[in-house]
Design a protein around this motif. Structure first.
Motif, PDB file in Angstrom:
ATOM      1  N   PHE A 183     -10.835  -5.623 -39.607  1.00  0.00           N
ATOM      2  CA  PHE A 183     -10.901  -5.239 -38.188  1.00  0.00           C
ATOM      3  C   PHE A 183     -12.162  -5.799 -37.536  1.00  0.00           C
ATOM      4  O   PHE A 183     -12.136  -6.280 -36.406  1.00  0.00           O
TER       5      PHE A 183
ATOM      6  N   VAL B 218     -11.830  -9.467 -36.862  1.00  0.00           N
ATOM      7  CA  VAL B 218     -10.924  -9.689 -35.725  1.00  0.00           C
ATOM      8  C   VAL B 218     -11.652  -9.389 -34.409  1.00  0.00           C
ATOM      9  O   VAL B 218     -11.569 -10.157 -33.441  1.00  0.00           O
ATOM     10  N   ALA B 219     -12.405  -8.285 -34.395  1.00  0.00           N
ATOM     11  CA  ALA B 219     -13.140  -7.916 -33.177  1.00  0.00           C
ATOM     12  C   ALA B 219     -14.153  -8.996 -32.810  1.00  0.00           C
ATOM     13  O   ALA B 219     -14.274  -9.379 -31.635  1.00  0.00           O
TER      14      ALA B 219
ATOM     15  N   VAL C  84     -12.472 -11.926 -31.261  1.00  0.00           N
ATOM     16  CA  VAL C  84     -11.989 -11.690 -29.898  1.00  0.00           C
ATOM     17  C   VAL C  84     -13.146 -11.702 -28.906  1.00  0.00           C
ATOM     18  O   VAL C  84     -13.059 -12.301 -27.832  1.00  0.00           O
ATOM     19  N   VAL C  85     -14.249 -11.072 -29.292  1.00  0.00           N
ATOM     20  CA  VAL C  85     -15.354 -10.883 -28.339  1.00  0.00           C
ATOM     21  C   VAL C  85     -16.162 -12.169 -28.133  1.00  0.00           C
ATOM     22  O   VAL C  85     -16.477 -12.545 -27.000  1.00  0.00           O
TER      23      VAL C  85
ATOM     24  N   ALA D 134      -9.890 -16.669 -27.434  1.00  0.00           N
ATOM     25  CA  ALA D 134      -9.901 -15.545 -28.373  1.00  0.00           C
ATOM     26  C   ALA D 134      -8.608 -15.529 -29.191  1.00  0.00           C
ATOM     27  O   ALA D 134      -8.626 -15.292 -30.410  1.00  0.00           O
TER      28      ALA D 134
ATOM     29  N   VAL E  91      -8.507 -15.791 -33.260  1.00  0.00           N
ATOM     30  CA  VAL E  91      -7.918 -14.765 -34.129  1.00  0.00           C
ATOM     31  C   VAL E  91      -6.799 -15.353 -34.980  1.00  0.00           C
ATOM     32  O   VAL E  91      -6.670 -15.023 -36.163  1.00  0.00           O
ATOM     33  N   HIS E  92      -6.015 -16.248 -34.402  1.00  0.00           N
ATOM     34  CA  HIS E  92      -4.937 -16.864 -35.189  1.00  0.00           C
ATOM     35  C   HIS E  92      -5.513 -17.674 -36.349  1.00  0.00           C
ATOM     36  O   HIS E  92      -4.999 -17.611 -37.468  1.00  0.00           O
TER      37      HIS E  92
ATOM     38  N   ILE F 204      -6.595 -15.262 -38.970  1.00  0.00           N
ATOM     39  CA  ILE F 204      -5.472 -14.687 -39.724  1.00  0.00           C
ATOM     40  C   ILE F 204      -4.924 -15.711 -40.720  1.00  0.00           C
ATOM     41  O   ILE F 204      -4.603 -15.376 -41.861  1.00  0.00           O
TER      42      ILE F 204
END
Lengths: 213, 277
Positions: free
Chosen positions: B17, B20-21, B24-25, B248, B252-253, B256
């Motif tokens: 998590f 991921v955060a 994104v940020v 973002a 994230v992709h 992942i």
């Protein structure tokens, strides 16, 4: 990056800023669940469910009962809305076991009406138009792949013969096409979930903290 | 190295998590502006709206709720911007009760940018119940189904609505939808029944279900999720929140993909160790 502090994002304290602060705090309450379940998360979750139920009840009351029954009947003098109104009331007989059978009339009317509405258009839009498009003669690599993928995927679901020989080979190719399809769906699902996170982060960092434009 | 991969098997999900955060940020604070390639389905919607004669009436169905906003609100804004920049007129309808305020917010924002007047250039008809039944009813009479607009003004008082009777007066239909009733029902009940030219914008999670409609020509254009919205923003040369969010999204992709690869290596190594033992 904007040179805006937390305090300037808070002041002047307008109703809009208050709403943003409430939204931001509730967002953080929800995200606190990612660490572990806690009372802040539960509070925000219950608040969401309660507010949603209240909002929906009000909207449906105004749109359905007031807008489509009371106003037309009482103000417009139109009597036809009384028919669905009475059918709707019949649904409440389910609370009384002795009279519950009466509700079947309302259900029968609803199911029959909806089936009549949906089945022809469903057949046209989701079966005939799709079959027609799949049968349209076009010569291209995409069309060939579509044809092979369609036939092989359908053969994978043909269970009346053992999957060996030509049928086995075709069904294995079908599995590959299905896996590619599932992979694309998974990719889109990831994108959808990440989009929700991005939306919240934009809200927190732009609307609340004013750190980004 | 092997120990590292073994430890990955038991890594705390909160570490994932956190990564991921961060992914994104960080792109919001330090954007790296990756290029956005425009797909055929997005181009299709753009071309259809671009090809409409000036003054044509576009119907936008905003069937979504606040949880769909990150993906769908940028689409609504972009379609309004495109329509208003081409001097098309827009009427909006909602079959989701949460839709009208979201559509109205988009209306107000874009109408102010282009100096458009409510009732003349655009109308928000608000919400009505009935789902597919309401769609079919609109084929008979749109003012009959929506006697008042979002502001409870009788529609006969709105100049734009005096020109609209049913779908015969609608040049193009755009369904922005997050579920049911939504794009699927608009295709079934309106496009196939009344032959209304139609495009759509849908959430990414449902987009794969709608590409067959695109291939069959039932949809003339399709925006899938935030990527579709970003592509449309690029096409109308007004990058907005979706285009800004794509950095973002890409980060994230990639993260992942990295996690999937590492997870599989870790799994294969542990399986080999078990077979050796």
């Amino acid at each position: 990056m904007n040179e805006v502090s937390l305090w300037t994002g808070f002041w002047p304290f307008t109703p809009e800023r208050f709403a943003i602060w409430v939204g931001a705090i509730l967002t953080l309450c929800i995200y606190s669940f990612l660490y572990r379940d806690n009372p802040f998360y539960k509070f925000a979750e219950h608040l969401l469910v309660g507010v949603s139920a209240g909002y929906w009840a009000l909207i449906y009351w105004n749109a359905n009962i007031v807008g489509q029954l009371l106003v037309p009947v009482l103000r417009g003098g139109v009597l036809l809305p009384l028919v669905p109104g009475v059918l709707g009331l019949l649904m409440f007989t389910r609370f009384f076991p002795r009279f519950a059978w009466i509700s079947r009339y309302a259900i029968a009317f609803y199911v029959g009406g909806y089936a009549g509405l949906a089945i022809p258009s469903y057949m046209q839009a989701r079966v005939l138009a799709q079959v027609h498009a799949a049968m349209a003669p076009t010569v291209s690599i995409t069309a060939a792949l579509l044809l092979i993928g369609l036939i092989c995927s359908l053969l994978y679901f043909f269970f009346s013969r053992e999957h060996k020989g030509v049928l086995g080979g075709a069904s294995r190719i079908g599995i590959w096409f299905l896996m590619v399809g599932f992979g694309a769906s998974f990719g889109y699902t990831v994108m959808a979930r990440v989009s929700l996170l991005i939306g919240r982060m934009q809200f927190l960092f732009r609307d609340w903290l004013g750190l980004i434009r | 190295m092997i120990r590292f991969f073994e430890r990955l098997q038991s890594i705390d999900r909160r570490v994932v998590f956190l990564f991921v955060a961060i992914c994104v940020v960080l792109p919001f604070l330090f954007p790296f502006r990756l290029p956005v390639a425009v797909g055929r389905s997005t181009r299709g919607l753009f071309d259809e709206i671009e090809g409409l004669p000036e003054g044509s009436i576009v119907m936008l169905a905003g069937d979504y709720s606040p949880d769909g906003m990150p993906e769908l609100q940028p689409m609504t804004l972009a379609v309004y911007r495109h329509c208003f920049s081409r001097n098309l007129r827009v009427i909006s309808v909602c079959l989701w009760p949460e839709g009208p305020p979201l559509v109205e917010a988009a209306h107000q924002q874009v109408a102010a940018e282009y100096g458009k007047e409510y009732g003349v250039d655009y109308v928000n008809l608000g919400y009505t119940t009935g789902g597919p039944n309401a769609m079919v009813e609109m084929g008979t009479s749109i003012p009959g189904l929506f006697p008042r607009d979002f502001y409870l003004t009788p529609v006969e008082e709105l100049p734009l609505m005096r020109k609209i009777s049913n779908f015969a007066d609608i040049a193009f239909l755009v369904s922005i939808s997050a579920g049911t009733p939504g794009t699927r029902e608009w295709v079934q009940q309106v496009q196939s029944r009344f032959d209304v030219p139609m495009g759509a914008g849908v959430t990414a999670v449902s987009a794969p279900n709608f590409y067959p409609y695109m291939e069959s020509g039932q949809l003339l254009g399709l925006l899938g999720g935030m990527a579709g919205a970003a592509e449309y923003e690029i096409l109308i040369e007004q990058p907005g929140t979706a285009a800004r969010g794509m950095d973002a999204q890409s980060a994230v992709h990639l993260l992942i993909i990295l996690f999937v690869v590492l997870g599989n290596i870790s799994y294969l190594l542990s399986r080999r160790r078990e077979s050796e033992a």
